[in-house]
Structures are given as structure tokens and as C-alpha cells.
Design a protein around this motif. Structure first.
Motif, PDB file in Angstrom:
ATOM      1  N   GLU A  36       0.825  -1.212   0.000  1.00  0.00           N
ATOM      2  CA  GLU A  36       0.000   0.000   0.000  1.00  0.00           C
ATOM      3  C   GLU A  36       0.857   1.258   0.000  1.00  0.00           C
ATOM      4  O   GLU A  36       0.557   2.214  -0.706  1.00  0.00           O
ATOM      5  N   ARG A  37       1.935   1.263   0.747  1.00  0.00           N
ATOM      6  CA  ARG A  37       2.819   2.427   0.808  1.00  0.00           C
ATOM      7  C   ARG A  37       3.462   2.701  -0.556  1.00  0.00           C
ATOM      8  O   ARG A  37       3.488   3.833  -1.030  1.00  0.00           O
ATOM      9  N   GLU A  92       0.668   3.884  -2.978  1.00  0.00           N
ATOM     10  CA  GLU A  92       0.186   5.222  -2.619  1.00  0.00           C
ATOM     11  C   GLU A  92       1.196   6.294  -3.019  1.00  0.00           C
ATOM     12  O   GLU A  92       0.816   7.414  -3.329  1.00  0.00           O
ATOM     13  N   SER A  93       2.482   5.931  -3.075  1.00  0.00           N
ATOM     14  CA  SER A  93       3.517   6.898  -3.461  1.00  0.00           C
ATOM     15  C   SER A  93       3.365   7.352  -4.913  1.00  0.00           C
ATOM     16  O   SER A  93       3.892   8.393  -5.296  1.00  0.00           O
ATOM     17  N   GLY A 144       0.143   7.432  -6.237  1.00  0.00           N
ATOM     18  CA  GLY A 144      -1.239   7.887  -6.342  1.00  0.00           C
ATOM     19  C   GLY A 144      -2.319   6.822  -6.406  1.00  0.00           C
ATOM     20  O   GLY A 144      -3.451   7.121  -6.779  1.00  0.00           O
ATOM     21  N   TYR A 145      -2.023   5.592  -6.027  1.00  0.00           N
ATOM     22  CA  TYR A 145      -3.012   4.519  -6.100  1.00  0.00           C
ATOM     23  C   TYR A 145      -3.369   4.021  -4.704  1.00  0.00           C
ATOM     24  O   TYR A 145      -2.505   3.852  -3.857  1.00  0.00           O
ATOM     25  N   LYS A 146      -4.665   3.762  -4.506  1.00  0.00           N
ATOM     26  CA  LYS A 146      -5.164   3.225  -3.246  1.00  0.00           C
ATOM     27  C   LYS A 146      -6.002   1.989  -3.535  1.00  0.00           C
ATOM     28  O   LYS A 146      -6.657   1.896  -4.570  1.00  0.00           O
ATOM     29  N   TYR A 147      -5.999   1.074  -2.579  1.00  0.00           N
ATOM     30  CA  TYR A 147      -6.782  -0.151  -2.733  1.00  0.00           C
ATOM     31  C   TYR A 147      -8.262   0.157  -2.603  1.00  0.00           C
ATOM     32  O   TYR A 147      -8.703   0.824  -1.672  1.00  0.00           O
ATOM     33  N   ASP A 148      -9.042  -0.348  -3.538  1.00  0.00           N
ATOM     34  CA  ASP A 148     -10.494  -0.211  -3.527  1.00  0.00           C
ATOM     35  C   ASP A 148     -11.091  -1.599  -3.303  1.00  0.00           C
ATOM     36  O   ASP A 148     -11.019  -2.465  -4.181  1.00  0.00           O
ATOM     37  N   PHE A 155      -6.282  -1.742  -7.167  1.00  0.00           N
ATOM     38  CA  PHE A 155      -5.724  -0.425  -6.864  1.00  0.00           C
ATOM     39  C   PHE A 155      -6.140   0.525  -7.969  1.00  0.00           C
ATOM     40  O   PHE A 155      -6.019   0.215  -9.132  1.00  0.00           O
TER      41      PHE A 155
END
Length: 58
Positions: A40-41, A44-45, A47-51, A57
Motif C-alpha cells: 500500500e505504501r 500510494e507513493s 497515487g493509487y489506493k486499494y479499492d 488499486f
């Protein structure tokens, strides 16, 4: 398991695994013995987040 270091290649790899083999991120991480926080880190670096709804992602 050796996973890609490049975040964009990692994104493609993880989303493919989620689509084809695993019902959620926790199952993937457990099966591959990788840290969910690390994945996740890294993603996220860039611009992607788990949905959870789409199991990918975005």
C-alpha cells in the motif's frame, strides 16, 4: 516471492493477481508472504489506493 520494485510495474502485477487469483488484498499478501503495508505504501507513493469494492488499486 520476488515482487517488482518499480511502483508502476508493481501496480500491474498486483492488480493482475487480484483479478485472476485472489479475492482480496489480505489473501494475496498472506499467500505471497508480502507485507500489505509495504504494498500500500509503494502504490500510494504513485497515487493509487486499494479499492475493496473492485478488488484493485485505483
Amino acid at each position: 516471492m520476488n515482487i517488482p520494485n518499480d511502483p508502476i510495474i508493481l501496480l500491474s502485477f498486483i492488480n493482475m493477481k487480484l483479478r485472476d487469483e485472489f479475492s482480496d488484498l489480505d489473501e494475496l499478501c498472506s499467500s505471497l508472504c508480502i507485507s500489505r503495508d509495504e504494498i500500500e505504501r509503494k502504490l500510494e507513493s504513485v497515487g493509487y489506493k486499494y479499492d475493496k469494492e473492485t478488488n484493485s488499486f485505483k
